[in-house]
Write an enzyme that holds these catalytic residues in place. Sequence first.
Site, PDB file in Angstrom:
ATOM      1  N   HIS A  27       0.838  -1.206   0.000  1.00  0.00           N
ATOM      2  CA  HIS A  27       0.000   0.000   0.000  1.00  0.00           C
ATOM      3  C   HIS A  27       0.872   1.255   0.000  1.00  0.00           C
ATOM      4  CE1 HIS A  27      -3.826  -2.145   1.260  1.00  0.00           C
ATOM      5  NE2 HIS A  27      -2.898  -3.069   1.395  1.00  0.00           N
ATOM      6  N   ASP A 131      -6.679   5.007   1.688  1.00  0.00           N
ATOM      7  CA  ASP A 131      -6.939   3.606   1.428  1.00  0.00           C
ATOM      8  C   ASP A 131      -8.399   3.340   1.765  1.00  0.00           C
ATOM      9  OD1 ASP A 131      -5.787   1.052   0.739  1.00  0.00           O
ATOM     10  OD2 ASP A 131      -3.984   1.756   1.752  1.00  0.00           O
ATOM     11  N   THR A 153      -5.534   0.115  -3.412  1.00  0.00           N
ATOM     12  CA  THR A 153      -4.290  -0.264  -4.089  1.00  0.00           C
ATOM     13  C   THR A 153      -4.369  -1.675  -4.676  1.00  0.00           C
ATOM     14  OG1 THR A 153      -3.416  -0.983  -1.971  1.00  0.00           O
ATOM     15  CG2 THR A 153      -2.873   1.260  -2.656  1.00  0.00           C
ATOM     16  N   HIS A 398       3.395 -14.398  -5.414  1.00  0.00           N
ATOM     17  CA  HIS A 398       2.196 -14.601  -4.593  1.00  0.00           C
ATOM     18  C   HIS A 398       1.007 -13.823  -5.168  1.00  0.00           C
ATOM     19  CE1 HIS A 398       3.404 -10.626  -3.521  1.00  0.00           C
ATOM     20  NE2 HIS A 398       2.585 -10.510  -2.502  1.00  0.00           N
ATOM     21  N   ASN A 402       0.937  -5.152  -6.593  1.00  0.00           N
ATOM     22  CA  ASN A 402       2.122  -4.433  -7.088  1.00  0.00           C
ATOM     23  C   ASN A 402       3.024  -5.382  -7.867  1.00  0.00           C
ATOM     24  OD1 ASN A 402       2.029  -1.611  -5.852  1.00  0.00           O
ATOM     25  ND2 ASN A 402       1.631  -2.923  -4.096  1.00  0.00           N
ATOM     26  N   GLU A 406       4.137  -5.021 -11.713  1.00  0.00           N
ATOM     27  CA  GLU A 406       5.570  -4.876 -12.040  1.00  0.00           C
ATOM     28  C   GLU A 406       5.963  -5.932 -13.075  1.00  0.00           C
ATOM     29  OE1 GLU A 406       7.269  -4.993  -8.080  1.00  0.00           O
ATOM     30  OE2 GLU A 406       6.218  -3.140  -7.558  1.00  0.00           O
ATOM     31  N   ALA A 421      -5.993 -12.821   0.640  1.00  0.00           N
ATOM     32  CA  ALA A 421      -6.573 -11.523   0.248  1.00  0.00           C
ATOM     33  C   ALA A 421      -6.914 -11.485  -1.244  1.00  0.00           C
ATOM     34  CB  ALA A 421      -5.625 -10.390   0.643  1.00  0.00           C
ATOM     35  N   GLN A 423      -5.069 -11.717  -3.679  1.00  0.00           N
ATOM     36  CA  GLN A 423      -4.155 -12.501  -4.516  1.00  0.00           C
ATOM     37  C   GLN A 423      -4.838 -13.701  -5.169  1.00  0.00           C
ATOM     38  OE1 GLN A 423      -1.303 -13.321  -1.452  1.00  0.00           O
ATOM     39  NE2 GLN A 423      -1.031 -11.151  -1.045  1.00  0.00           N
TER      40      GLN A 423
HETATM   41  C1  UDX Z   1      -0.444  -7.377  -0.343  1.00  0.00           C
HETATM   42  C2  UDX Z   1      -1.428  -7.605  -1.491  1.00  0.00           C
HETATM   43  O1  UDX Z   1      -1.508  -8.795  -2.046  1.00  0.00           O
HETATM   44  C3  UDX Z   1      -1.547  -6.496  -2.405  1.00  0.00           C
HETATM   45  O2  UDX Z   1      -2.247  -6.799  -3.578  1.00  0.00           O
HETATM   46  C4  UDX Z   1      -2.233  -5.507  -1.565  1.00  0.00           C
HETATM   47  O3  UDX Z   1      -2.543  -4.356  -2.247  1.00  0.00           O
HETATM   48  C5  UDX Z   1      -1.341  -5.191  -0.399  1.00  0.00           C
HETATM   49  O4  UDX Z   1      -1.079  -6.324   0.371  1.00  0.00           O
HETATM   50  P1  UDX Z   1       2.288  -7.463  -0.664  1.00  0.00           P
HETATM   51  O5  UDX Z   1       2.509  -8.805  -0.106  1.00  0.00           O
HETATM   52  O6  UDX Z   1       3.062  -6.374  -0.088  1.00  0.00           O
HETATM   53  O7  UDX Z   1       0.831  -6.897  -0.694  1.00  0.00           O
HETATM   54  O8  UDX Z   1       2.539  -7.622  -2.236  1.00  0.00           O
HETATM   55  P2  UDX Z   1       2.643  -6.581  -3.390  1.00  0.00           P
HETATM   56  O9  UDX Z   1       1.401  -5.800  -3.565  1.00  0.00           O
HETATM   57  O10 UDX Z   1       3.099  -7.344  -4.551  1.00  0.00           O
HETATM   58  O11 UDX Z   1       3.772  -5.568  -2.911  1.00  0.00           O
HETATM   59  C6  UDX Z   1       5.066  -5.955  -2.602  1.00  0.00           C
HETATM   60  C7  UDX Z   1       5.999  -4.836  -2.981  1.00  0.00           C
HETATM   61  O12 UDX Z   1       7.249  -5.101  -2.377  1.00  0.00           O
HETATM   62  C8  UDX Z   1       6.226  -4.733  -4.480  1.00  0.00           C
HETATM   63  O13 UDX Z   1       6.152  -3.381  -4.883  1.00  0.00           O
HETATM   64  C9  UDX Z   1       7.628  -5.267  -4.680  1.00  0.00           C
HETATM   65  O14 UDX Z   1       8.367  -4.641  -5.710  1.00  0.00           O
HETATM   66  C10 UDX Z   1       8.277  -4.989  -3.357  1.00  0.00           C
HETATM   67  N1  UDX Z   1       9.341  -5.963  -3.066  1.00  0.00           N
HETATM   68  C11 UDX Z   1       9.052  -7.266  -2.832  1.00  0.00           C
HETATM   69  C12 UDX Z   1      10.641  -5.519  -3.065  1.00  0.00           C
HETATM   70  O15 UDX Z   1      10.924  -4.340  -3.308  1.00  0.00           O
HETATM   71  N2  UDX Z   1      11.620  -6.409  -2.788  1.00  0.00           N
HETATM   72  C13 UDX Z   1      11.381  -7.721  -2.519  1.00  0.00           C
HETATM   73  O16 UDX Z   1      12.350  -8.455  -2.263  1.00  0.00           O
HETATM   74  C14 UDX Z   1      10.043  -8.161  -2.546  1.00  0.00           C
END
Ligand code: UDX
Length: 502
Positions: A27, A131, A153, A398, A402, A406, A421, A423
């Site tokens: 987020h 949010d 988000t 997972h 984000n 990406e 969630a 995912q």
């Molecule tokens: C979870 C959800 O699944 C997401 O959709 C929701 O909006 C927020 O909670 P999260 O587990 O944090 O989020 O996954 P994700 O939304 O993919 O965000 C992870 C972020 O961490 C990404 O931007 C990724 O680039 C970053 N990251 C991950 C790193 O910078 N380095 C890493 O080693 C792993």
Amino acid sequence: MLKEETTATPPPSPPHILIFPVPLQGHVNSMLNLSEILCLSGLHVTILLSDHTHDRLLRHASLRSRFSRYAAFRVATISDGLPADHPRSGQRILEIVLSLKEVGGPQFRRLMEGLSDGGGGAPRVSCLIMDGVLSFTIPVVEEMGIPFIYFRTISACSFWPYFCIQEMIDAGEVPLKDKNEDKLTYWKRKEMDLMVTSVPGMENLLRRRDIPAFCRVEDVGDAGFQSIKTETRRTTQAAALILNTFEDLEGPILDQIRKHIPNLYSIGPLHSHLKALLKEKGMESSHHSSSFWKEDDSCMGWLDSQPPKSVIYVSFGSITMLTRDELLEFWYGLVNSGVRFLWVVRPDSVVEDRIGNGCGNEIPVELVEGTKLRGLMVEWVPQEVVLGHPSVGAFFTHSGWNSTLESVVIGLPMLCWPYFADQTTNSRFVSEVWGIGLDIKDTCDRLLIERMVKEVMMGVRRDELLEKARGMANMANKAICEGGSSHMNLNRLIEFLKSTAL
Ligand code: UDX
């Protein structure tokens, strides 16, 4: 001569947007990107972070250097009400939202009162972007006559089933668990494969197991579930909804949402939109970390020494917790696939004690040897940079939103193991709607993982996945360029935000 009487109207104060994310990595990443985009458009921005999050960013991210070029950017903080040693991950993340709801109201009021008269040198707050699950702020901003906008988000394809939870309850499709059922095996029931009929536009697509996993409760009175249900429905009260997506990716679902929330701005993928805007303005856009953990750059040298497209990058995001058994299944699957892998295992991501701690939990020697040969395990990486490295051929993810975006931007095929969630829904869309990945939700078996890793890296479907992923990457890029849907929507959003200060 008499001077003509003039009633001087004070000049309008410039727009000042308060941005309030749920204090979690995914987020905060999206909201920081939006903050920077708004700063680039000349708006004053204050981001409201939890003390805990702020501390993590100060320790591991480049928050200060990233925003030092924007004089109109500020940070404010609030306590999330949880003890310092609360894990703030895994299945317990909803406790953050519930705790904020309990302790956040008075703190938020004090902050707004401080900012209302231009406190701290900033103009009066003209709009709140928050949010979608932080509605305890609404009475305060409404009292002050300040409009609020929701920025969810998550994807449109997961927001929409959340919006339709009542319809799913009425149709008997939610809750997904039976009372007294074995908690570990309920998802194996064949009912989980029944198609959901009560979410318009998703018939014949969403199975019950694909519904956002917060619906995997046995009681509709569950506090977290109730909070998501009522908060999402409340989106109709907001002045607008912002989503980090683009029309070519989720157009049909966005149209469904617009029937209820017409003022909807799809402005994603935000991270690449920001990069494009910085480039447009001739500003440097090198990698700035917004990580809660220290990024380990050593993996870049390792990637440099691998052949092109030979490595599968594995990361389950910032919240996922694995059991020791799950960790071993993934590890065996990866090693036995014979494919090179770069795997992020966060220091806090294994439920039991870390393995290999000398307590009889030693790592099997074949995993140690297999990893030395073809793998690298690290605690956290600069993910956007890693995904863009020429040695990376696919993303084992997972399906966090984000991470999904990406990957979409780079055009990498995905292997999806959703944890919870949104995912569970994202991974269904990746595999069945966009055709850019494979979904192995609700399984964690070394043989299957081995087979699917090979499939996504070198199987018969690889070319088809790659072609679709590249096509989607082109569309993502078009969306954020001049004349693209997200570019135009962002301009409209900025005009709207400017109008809130008049
Ligand atoms: C979870 C959800 O699944 C997401 O959709 C929701 O909006 C927020 O909670 P999260 O587990 O944090 O989020 O996954 P994700 O939304 O993919 O965000 C992870 C972020 O961490 C990404 O931007 C990724 O680039 C970053 N990251 C991950 C790193 O910078 N380095 C890493 O080693 C792993």
